[in-house]
Design a protein around this motif. Sequence first.
Motif, PDB file in Angstrom:
ATOM      1  N   MET A 180       0.816  -1.207   0.000  1.00  0.00           N
ATOM      2  CA  MET A 180       0.000   0.000   0.000  1.00  0.00           C
ATOM      3  C   MET A 180       0.848   1.255   0.000  1.00  0.00           C
ATOM      4  O   MET A 180       2.034   1.234   0.349  1.00  0.00           O
ATOM      5  N   THR A 181       0.211   2.337  -0.429  1.00  0.00           N
ATOM      6  CA  THR A 181       0.779   3.679  -0.361  1.00  0.00           C
ATOM      7  C   THR A 181      -0.218   4.561   0.366  1.00  0.00           C
ATOM      8  O   THR A 181      -1.410   4.559   0.030  1.00  0.00           O
ATOM      9  N   PHE A 182       0.241   5.297   1.383  1.00  0.00           N
ATOM     10  CA  PHE A 182      -0.618   6.273   2.043  1.00  0.00           C
ATOM     11  C   PHE A 182      -0.688   7.521   1.164  1.00  0.00           C
ATOM     12  O   PHE A 182       0.340   8.152   0.885  1.00  0.00           O
ATOM     13  N   VAL A 183      -1.895   7.865   0.729  1.00  0.00           N
ATOM     14  CA  VAL A 183      -2.105   9.073  -0.064  1.00  0.00           C
ATOM     15  C   VAL A 183      -2.862  10.057   0.810  1.00  0.00           C
ATOM     16  O   VAL A 183      -4.063   9.892   1.063  1.00  0.00           O
ATOM     17  N   PHE A 184      -2.162  11.067   1.299  1.00  0.00           N
ATOM     18  CA  PHE A 184      -2.790  12.066   2.165  1.00  0.00           C
ATOM     19  C   PHE A 184      -3.521  13.084   1.298  1.00  0.00           C
ATOM     20  O   PHE A 184      -2.905  13.740   0.446  1.00  0.00           O
ATOM     21  N   THR A 185      -4.835  13.199   1.497  1.00  0.00           N
ATOM     22  CA  THR A 185      -5.665  14.092   0.694  1.00  0.00           C
ATOM     23  C   THR A 185      -5.956  15.385   1.448  1.00  0.00           C
ATOM     24  O   THR A 185      -5.701  15.494   2.648  1.00  0.00           O
ATOM     25  N   LYS A 186      -6.492  16.361   0.706  1.00  0.00           N
ATOM     26  CA  LYS A 186      -6.923  17.643   1.279  1.00  0.00           C
ATOM     27  C   LYS A 186      -5.789  18.367   1.999  1.00  0.00           C
ATOM     28  O   LYS A 186      -6.000  19.014   3.028  1.00  0.00           O
ATOM     29  N   CYS A 187      -4.596  18.251   1.438  1.00  0.00           N
ATOM     30  CA  CYS A 187      -3.441  18.886   2.083  1.00  0.00           C
ATOM     31  C   CYS A 187      -3.462  20.401   1.942  1.00  0.00           C
ATOM     32  O   CYS A 187      -2.606  21.086   2.515  1.00  0.00           O
ATOM     33  N   ASP A 188      -4.402  20.935   1.194  1.00  0.00           N
ATOM     34  CA  ASP A 188      -4.542  22.388   1.077  1.00  0.00           C
ATOM     35  C   ASP A 188      -5.505  22.951   2.122  1.00  0.00           C
ATOM     36  O   ASP A 188      -5.608  24.176   2.283  1.00  0.00           O
ATOM     37  N   LYS A 189      -6.223  22.079   2.837  1.00  0.00           N
ATOM     38  CA  LYS A 189      -7.254  22.524   3.765  1.00  0.00           C
ATOM     39  C   LYS A 189      -6.640  23.028   5.064  1.00  0.00           C
ATOM     40  O   LYS A 189      -5.790  22.388   5.657  1.00  0.00           O
ATOM     41  N   MET A 190      -7.085  24.184   5.478  1.00  0.00           N
ATOM     42  CA  MET A 190      -6.643  24.749   6.755  1.00  0.00           C
ATOM     43  C   MET A 190      -7.871  24.989   7.618  1.00  0.00           C
ATOM     44  O   MET A 190      -8.712  25.830   7.307  1.00  0.00           O
ATOM     45  N   LYS A 191      -8.016  24.234   8.687  1.00  0.00           N
ATOM     46  CA  LYS A 191      -9.134  24.392   9.589  1.00  0.00           C
ATOM     47  C   LYS A 191      -8.975  25.686  10.398  1.00  0.00           C
ATOM     48  O   LYS A 191      -7.859  26.148  10.646  1.00  0.00           O
ATOM     49  N   GLY A 192     -10.095  26.238  10.784  1.00  0.00           N
ATOM     50  CA  GLY A 192     -10.048  27.451  11.588  1.00  0.00           C
ATOM     51  C   GLY A 192      -9.777  27.161  13.053  1.00  0.00           C
ATOM     52  O   GLY A 192      -9.719  26.006  13.483  1.00  0.00           O
ATOM     53  N   GLY A 193      -9.609  28.200  13.832  1.00  0.00           N
ATOM     54  CA  GLY A 193      -9.405  28.058  15.267  1.00  0.00           C
ATOM     55  C   GLY A 193      -8.094  27.396  15.603  1.00  0.00           C
ATOM     56  O   GLY A 193      -7.053  27.685  15.013  1.00  0.00           O
ATOM     57  N   LYS A 194      -8.145  26.451  16.546  1.00  0.00           N
ATOM     58  CA  LYS A 194      -6.935  25.797  17.033  1.00  0.00           C
ATOM     59  C   LYS A 194      -6.658  24.466  16.345  1.00  0.00           C
ATOM     60  O   LYS A 194      -5.811  23.692  16.797  1.00  0.00           O
ATOM     61  N   ALA A 195      -7.378  24.174  15.280  1.00  0.00           N
ATOM     62  CA  ALA A 195      -7.175  22.903  14.582  1.00  0.00           C
ATOM     63  C   ALA A 195      -5.767  22.816  14.015  1.00  0.00           C
ATOM     64  O   ALA A 195      -5.154  23.825  13.632  1.00  0.00           O
ATOM     65  N   LYS A 196      -5.249  21.594  13.948  1.00  0.00           N
ATOM     66  CA  LYS A 196      -3.896  21.391  13.447  1.00  0.00           C
ATOM     67  C   LYS A 196      -3.835  21.523  11.936  1.00  0.00           C
ATOM     68  O   LYS A 196      -4.806  21.289  11.232  1.00  0.00           O
ATOM     69  N   ARG A 197      -2.656  21.892  11.444  1.00  0.00           N
ATOM     70  CA  ARG A 197      -2.428  21.967  10.009  1.00  0.00           C
ATOM     71  C   ARG A 197      -2.331  20.556   9.436  1.00  0.00           C
ATOM     72  O   ARG A 197      -2.047  19.596  10.156  1.00  0.00           O
ATOM     73  N   PRO A 198      -2.549  20.409   8.099  1.00  0.00           N
ATOM     74  CA  PRO A 198      -2.431  19.081   7.487  1.00  0.00           C
ATOM     75  C   PRO A 198      -1.091  18.410   7.764  1.00  0.00           C
ATOM     76  O   PRO A 198      -1.043  17.201   8.027  1.00  0.00           O
ATOM     77  N   ASP A 199       0.009  19.160   7.696  1.00  0.00           N
ATOM     78  CA  ASP A 199       1.311  18.524   7.917  1.00  0.00           C
ATOM     79  C   ASP A 199       1.453  18.025   9.349  1.00  0.00           C
ATOM     80  O   ASP A 199       2.120  17.018   9.599  1.00  0.00           O
ATOM     81  N   GLU A 200       0.782  18.680  10.293  1.00  0.00           N
ATOM     82  CA  GLU A 200       0.829  18.206  11.676  1.00  0.00           C
ATOM     83  C   GLU A 200       0.011  16.921  11.834  1.00  0.00           C
ATOM     84  O   GLU A 200       0.421  16.004  12.565  1.00  0.00           O
ATOM     85  N   ASN A 201      -1.147  16.853  11.171  1.00  0.00           N
ATOM     86  CA  ASN A 201      -1.945  15.630  11.219  1.00  0.00           C
ATOM     87  C   ASN A 201      -1.213  14.469  10.556  1.00  0.00           C
ATOM     88  O   ASN A 201      -1.290  13.327  11.019  1.00  0.00           O
ATOM     89  N   ILE A 202      -0.492  14.758   9.469  1.00  0.00           N
ATOM     90  CA  ILE A 202       0.301  13.723   8.800  1.00  0.00           C
ATOM     91  C   ILE A 202       1.402  13.222   9.727  1.00  0.00           C
ATOM     92  O   ILE A 202       1.640  12.013   9.844  1.00  0.00           O
ATOM     93  N   ARG A 203       2.048  14.139  10.397  1.00  0.00           N
ATOM     94  CA  ARG A 203       3.099  13.764  11.349  1.00  0.00           C
ATOM     95  C   ARG A 203       2.540  12.852  12.435  1.00  0.00           C
ATOM     96  O   ARG A 203       3.139  11.828  12.776  1.00  0.00           O
ATOM     97  N   ASP A 204       1.367  13.201  12.976  1.00  0.00           N
ATOM     98  CA  ASP A 204       0.768  12.386  14.045  1.00  0.00           C
ATOM     99  C   ASP A 204       0.393  11.000  13.526  1.00  0.00           C
ATOM    100  O   ASP A 204       0.591   9.993  14.216  1.00  0.00           O
ATOM    101  N   PHE A 205      -0.148  10.937  12.302  1.00  0.00           N
ATOM    102  CA  PHE A 205      -0.533   9.645  11.721  1.00  0.00           C
ATOM    103  C   PHE A 205       0.702   8.769  11.518  1.00  0.00           C
ATOM    104  O   PHE A 205       0.697   7.574  11.856  1.00  0.00           O
ATOM    105  N   GLN A 206       1.763   9.354  11.008  1.00  0.00           N
ATOM    106  CA  GLN A 206       2.970   8.569  10.750  1.00  0.00           C
ATOM    107  C   GLN A 206       3.626   8.105  12.043  1.00  0.00           C
ATOM    108  O   GLN A 206       4.219   7.019  12.087  1.00  0.00           O
ATOM    109  N   GLU A 207       3.519   8.900  13.069  1.00  0.00           N
ATOM    110  CA  GLU A 207       4.081   8.490  14.351  1.00  0.00           C
ATOM    111  C   GLU A 207       3.360   7.235  14.857  1.00  0.00           C
ATOM    112  O   GLU A 207       3.994   6.314  15.399  1.00  0.00           O
ATOM    113  N   LEU A 208       2.056   7.172  14.652  1.00  0.00           N
ATOM    114  CA  LEU A 208       1.293   5.987  15.034  1.00  0.00           C
ATOM    115  C   LEU A 208       1.657   4.789  14.155  1.00  0.00           C
ATOM    116  O   LEU A 208       1.771   3.660  14.633  1.00  0.00           O
TER     117      LEU A 208
END
Length: 310
Positions: free
Chosen positions: A244-272
């Motif tokens: 398999m290949t992990f294809v991270f989608t919606k990497c242009d999306k920036m949530k408002g407020g205190k939500a994490k950036r896409p690259d931070e969510n990717i980092r957390d997923f890869q750490e797991l």
Amino acid sequence: MQALRSRLIGLHLPPLPSPSSLSAKPPCFSLSFRHSFSHSNKQKPNNPNPCSSHHASATKSPQTPISDAAKFVRTVLFVPPGVEPDEVTDDMILPGSNIVLGPYAGDAKIKEVEFVKSSGRPKDCPRDSRPEFAMLGRSNVGKSSLINALVRKKDVALTSKKPGKTQLINHFLVNKSWYIVDLPGYGFANAPESARMDWSAFTKGYFLNRETLVSVLLLIDASVPPQKIDLDCANWLGRNNIQMTFVFTKCDKMKGGKAKRPDENIRDFQELMRQTYREHPAWIMTSSATGLGRDELLLHMSQLRNYWDN
């Protein structure tokens, strides 16, 4: 080697292991192709594993020393056939990914695409010997949008604001030579109960029995934190030795407020993921809206496909 480490750190991804730490006891599993099979009356190589042909030789010959640099590269990067870990340089890594470009990469242009059929059961899928890539992910991950972006045609794959619209195995023939397969999304709440119950049985049957499957493109929504259902799916594929290949989608999306950036969510997923994989599977960042990662993903698919068909 320091340049490679610096480049990946610059993507704001998980802190990388030091070479000295790689001798520690590895986690549960790593990926490889499940089997080889006859294709066009020609036997596939004994080790048809695009992510670890060099790993197998190292395992068979433990007396051959492996450098710290090679251990680091093979743990962090996806090194394709034809490339030795010690040969990897910074300019060989595709942007926004951990994927090394090797000699099997070829023409990645999509000249034509046509819908072939929808199948309700794996045994009803096309029975020719063409290689295929399966698109899998949660029902609102942007799977159909990515397919449309890859082929640069609107509405090739059905898109809908209502999750769970795709409930069949859909085959799209590309350049009359290989398939993109759109699989039902998992985790959708609004689908009929019968569809929710049947998803696991018939989709897993496809993975376990489809000999022409080159790789699963597991789509992960980078705009939200890691989801347990995605981690469970990745681990099931890993336990069954399905490439398999992990294809991270919606990497242009920036949530408002205190939500994490896409690259931070990717980092957390890869750490797991690092907790369960000896070598990290291939991964790439994409956006159907901006075209981010499109050409790079097609290049990656071309080298997997060309090696499979070699």
